[in-house]
Write a protein that holds these residues in place. Structure first.
Motif, PDB file in Angstrom:
ATOM      1  N   GLU A 123      -5.947 -30.223  14.278  1.00  0.00           N
ATOM      2  CA  GLU A 123      -4.513 -30.179  14.549  1.00  0.00           C
ATOM      3  C   GLU A 123      -4.173 -28.762  14.975  1.00  0.00           C
ATOM      4  O   GLU A 123      -4.438 -27.788  14.268  1.00  0.00           O
ATOM      5  N   ALA A 124      -3.634 -28.630  16.182  1.00  0.00           N
ATOM      6  CA  ALA A 124      -3.333 -27.327  16.723  1.00  0.00           C
ATOM      7  C   ALA A 124      -2.221 -26.645  15.925  1.00  0.00           C
ATOM      8  O   ALA A 124      -1.266 -27.289  15.479  1.00  0.00           O
ATOM      9  N   TRP A 125      -2.330 -25.353  15.742  1.00  0.00           N
ATOM     10  CA  TRP A 125      -1.319 -24.561  15.035  1.00  0.00           C
ATOM     11  C   TRP A 125      -0.188 -24.249  15.985  1.00  0.00           C
ATOM     12  O   TRP A 125      -0.393 -23.930  17.145  1.00  0.00           O
ATOM     13  N   THR A 126       1.002 -24.408  15.519  1.00  0.00           N
ATOM     14  CA  THR A 126       2.180 -24.037  16.321  1.00  0.00           C
ATOM     15  C   THR A 126       3.032 -23.085  15.483  1.00  0.00           C
ATOM     16  O   THR A 126       3.241 -23.311  14.280  1.00  0.00           O
ATOM     17  N   PRO A 127       3.507 -21.995  16.082  1.00  0.00           N
ATOM     18  CA  PRO A 127       4.329 -21.050  15.331  1.00  0.00           C
ATOM     19  C   PRO A 127       5.669 -21.665  14.947  1.00  0.00           C
ATOM     20  O   PRO A 127       6.216 -22.479  15.660  1.00  0.00           O
ATOM     21  N   GLU A 128       6.187 -21.259  13.810  1.00  0.00           N
ATOM     22  CA  GLU A 128       7.459 -21.818  13.344  1.00  0.00           C
ATOM     23  C   GLU A 128       8.613 -20.941  13.694  1.00  0.00           C
ATOM     24  O   GLU A 128       8.597 -19.811  13.882  1.00  0.00           O
TER      25      GLU A 128
END
Length: 128
Positions: A123-128
């Motif tokens: 699962e790709a990391w996405t910035p919050e």
């Protein structure tokens, strides 16, 4: 385009035979034979030099083993005069296609695969 090809041919060796090679071949070369790919083989009068003029891409692995042996002086008679005996179990010569688009290795998940691989374990990391 013809001018560009002429300039490239004058200063590079990988775009076909150079003008120097063409002139040397015309003055000193004696045609010995030709292989199935259309590569033409030459030597000079005293057989102190042997060379090939490629038909198309200049790639050393395109020279069949018979002619490679003649170029490297493993055999003295060219295959056009005295062909080598091929065994039934021998595979036909094939040039090295390692980095070609057709045979390049593409591991699973590679971006160079024809269709992207669906991954359920990542699962790709996405910035919050």
């Amino acid at each position: 385009m013809a001018i560009l090809n002429s300039v490239l041919r004058a200063i590079t060796w990988w775009n076909g035979q150079t003008y120097g090679t063409q002139l040397f071949t015309a003055r000193h070369g004696e045609k010995v034979g030709e292989d199935v790919q259309g590569n033409v083989y030459y030597h000079n009068a005293d057989d102190s030099r042997r060379w090939v003029i490629y038909n198309g891409e200049i790639e050393g692995s395109r020279v069949p083993p018979d002619w490679s042996g003649w170029l490297q002086r493993t055999v003295q008679a060219p295959p056009a005069e005295k062909p080598l005996i091929h065994r039934a179990w021998e595979k036909p010569h094939q040039e090295n296609l390692t980095a070609s688009p057709a045979l390049a290795y593409r591991p699973a998940g590679s971006m160079r695969q024809k269709a992207p691989l669906e991954r359920s374990d990542y699962e790709a990391w996405t910035p919050e």
